[in-house]
Design an enzyme around this catalytic site. Structure first.
Site, PDB file in Angstrom:
ATOM      1  N   SER A   1     -52.540  -8.565 -43.613  1.00 37.86           N
ATOM      2  CA  SER A   1     -52.025  -8.198 -44.930  1.00 37.86           C
ATOM      3  C   SER A   1     -52.965  -7.198 -45.595  1.00 37.86           C
ATOM      4  O   SER A   1     -53.233  -6.119 -45.053  1.00 37.86           O
ATOM      5  CB  SER A   1     -51.838  -9.471 -45.768  1.00 37.86           C
ATOM      6  OG  SER A   1     -51.160  -9.207 -46.971  1.00 37.86           O
TER       7      SER A   1
ATOM      8  N   ASP B   1     -49.618  -7.387 -39.738  1.00 35.91           N
ATOM      9  CA  ASP B   1     -48.714  -7.224 -40.873  1.00 35.91           C
ATOM     10  C   ASP B   1     -49.444  -6.602 -42.075  1.00 35.91           C
ATOM     11  O   ASP B   1     -49.465  -7.184 -43.170  1.00 35.91           O
ATOM     12  CB  ASP B   1     -48.082  -8.562 -41.258  1.00 35.91           C
ATOM     13  CG  ASP B   1     -46.590  -8.414 -41.582  1.00 35.91           C
ATOM     14  OD1 ASP B   1     -45.990  -7.396 -41.189  1.00 35.91           O
ATOM     15  OD2 ASP B   1     -46.021  -9.324 -42.211  1.00 35.91           O
TER      16      ASP B   1
ATOM     17  N   HIS C   1     -44.652 -13.351 -43.031  1.00 36.02           N
ATOM     18  CA  HIS C   1     -45.927 -12.704 -43.300  1.00 36.02           C
ATOM     19  C   HIS C   1     -47.130 -13.621 -43.128  1.00 36.02           C
ATOM     20  O   HIS C   1     -48.226 -13.162 -42.793  1.00 36.02           O
ATOM     21  CB  HIS C   1     -45.891 -12.154 -44.731  1.00 36.02           C
ATOM     22  CG  HIS C   1     -47.052 -11.306 -45.100  1.00 36.02           C
ATOM     23  ND1 HIS C   1     -47.367 -10.129 -44.451  1.00 36.02           N
ATOM     24  CD2 HIS C   1     -48.000 -11.458 -46.081  1.00 36.02           C
ATOM     25  CE1 HIS C   1     -48.443  -9.594 -44.999  1.00 36.02           C
ATOM     26  NE2 HIS C   1     -48.849 -10.381 -45.988  1.00 36.02           N
TER      27      HIS C   1
END
Length: 335
Positions: free
Chosen positions: A153, A180, A256
């Protein structure tokens, strides 16, 4: 050609196929090494001076093989407002295949600007040469001729920022893995410093890049929660700007935060399930991410391409369904 010769040729290639599938699939299971997991507190300053007592600049979670030997080092940066120990199972998976994995806790709470954590990430890497060895199991030695960096992230954004030179580090970069990655809250809403340029010229990264994406990261959990990895600032946009060699793997049915531990405690832990759209179970996604990281590192750090090549040729060996399997080869880019 006689029937017996044809049979031997077919049998030979069938065995090669089975070996390729087995080789690729091995990385998705726990490796041959037992692992240790240690939490290390950050250095403290004395009352009389600002000199630091020996220790890292930020708290660390260290996953390492228990067996004697020298192992490559991977630094993994946590996602936005996450705790580093939310990734303990993932880090141990990678460590079990012969890597020392360092997960710093860059902050507890933070605003939109990532500049501070980029600088802290660089400080952690610079500390490794002098401080890491004493924190490892007996007879386990770090190979610090180069270091691989990775992150999830916002941590993936931090990893890209370091690779692009937003903060200087003393160790060469071996490989970059972004899980991600996210560069902001939406297209046109990048957080500082922006990484994506939206230009045809690729990002200037001097190492091989793997970008792992999720199919559900771009999907809102409900009408109140926006996507955790919005379209235009997440994995596909990052991969689009990567120069060769690079690869892009996307887990279709997972979200996610699905590579985190099965249990993530506290308010932050509850938020990892309440805010982001998720798949049915975290274990398959965690095995996939860990295995993909191992396969990529084995190729580009250890010079052993068979695991990554196996995934490329037989993506069905992954424990999740892959909606994208893309490779950008350096030799093709030069043609």
């Amino acid at each position: 050609m006689t029937a017996s010769v044809r049979f031997l040729i077919i049998a030979y290639y069938y065995c090669l196929l089975l070996l390729t599938m087995a080789s690729a699939g091995d990385v998705f299971d726990h490796g041959r090494h037992g692992t240790s997991l240690a939490q290390v507190q950050e250095a403290k300053t004395t009352r009389c001076s600002q000199a630091s007592v020996a220790g890292p600049p930020k708290p660390l979670l260290i996953a390492a093989p228990c067996d004697e030997g020298e192992y490559p080092v991977v630094v993994f940066f946590h996602g936005y407002l996450a705790n580093n120990y939310f990734y303990s199972q993932l880090l141990q998976h990678v460590a079990s295949h012969g890597f020392i994995v360092i997960g710093p806790q860059l902050y507890t709470f933070s605003g939109p600007d990532t500049t501070g954590e980029i600088n802290l990430a660089a400080a952690v890497i610079d500390w490794l040469a002098d401080g890491l060895s004493s924190l490892l199991p007996p007879n386990v030695r770090p190979n610090l001729t180069a270091v691989s960096i990775s992150g999830h992230s916002r941590g993936g954004k931090v990893a890209f920022a370091l690779a692009l030179g937003h903060a200087k580090t003393s160790l060469p970069l071996a490989a970059l893995i972004a899980v991600d990655p996210v560069d902001g809250t939406g297209l046109g809403k990048q957080t500082p410093p922006p990484i994506l340029t939206y230009k045809e010229t690729p990002l200037s990264v001097s190492a091989p890049i793997m970008v792992i994406g999720t199919g559900l990261g771009e999907v809102p959990r409900n009408v109140l929660c926006p996507p955790c990895a919005p379209l235009g600032v997440s994995h596909a946009a990052f991969y689009h700007e990567c120069a060769a060699p690079a690869c892009h793997l996307v887990a279709r049915d997972y979200g996610h935060t699905d590579m985190m531990d099965d249990v993530t405690s506290g308010a932050k832990g509850l938020a990892t399930r309440a805010v982001c759209k998720s798949g049915e179970s975290r274990a398959p996604m965690r095995r996939f991410v860990g295995g993909a990281m191992v396969a990529f590192l084995k190729k580009w750090v250890e010079g052993r391409p068979e695991w990554l090549d196996g995934i490329r040729e037989r993506p069905e060996v992954a424990p999740v369904v892959l909606s994208a399997v893309e490779f950008r080869d350096e030799y093709l880019a030069k043609d």
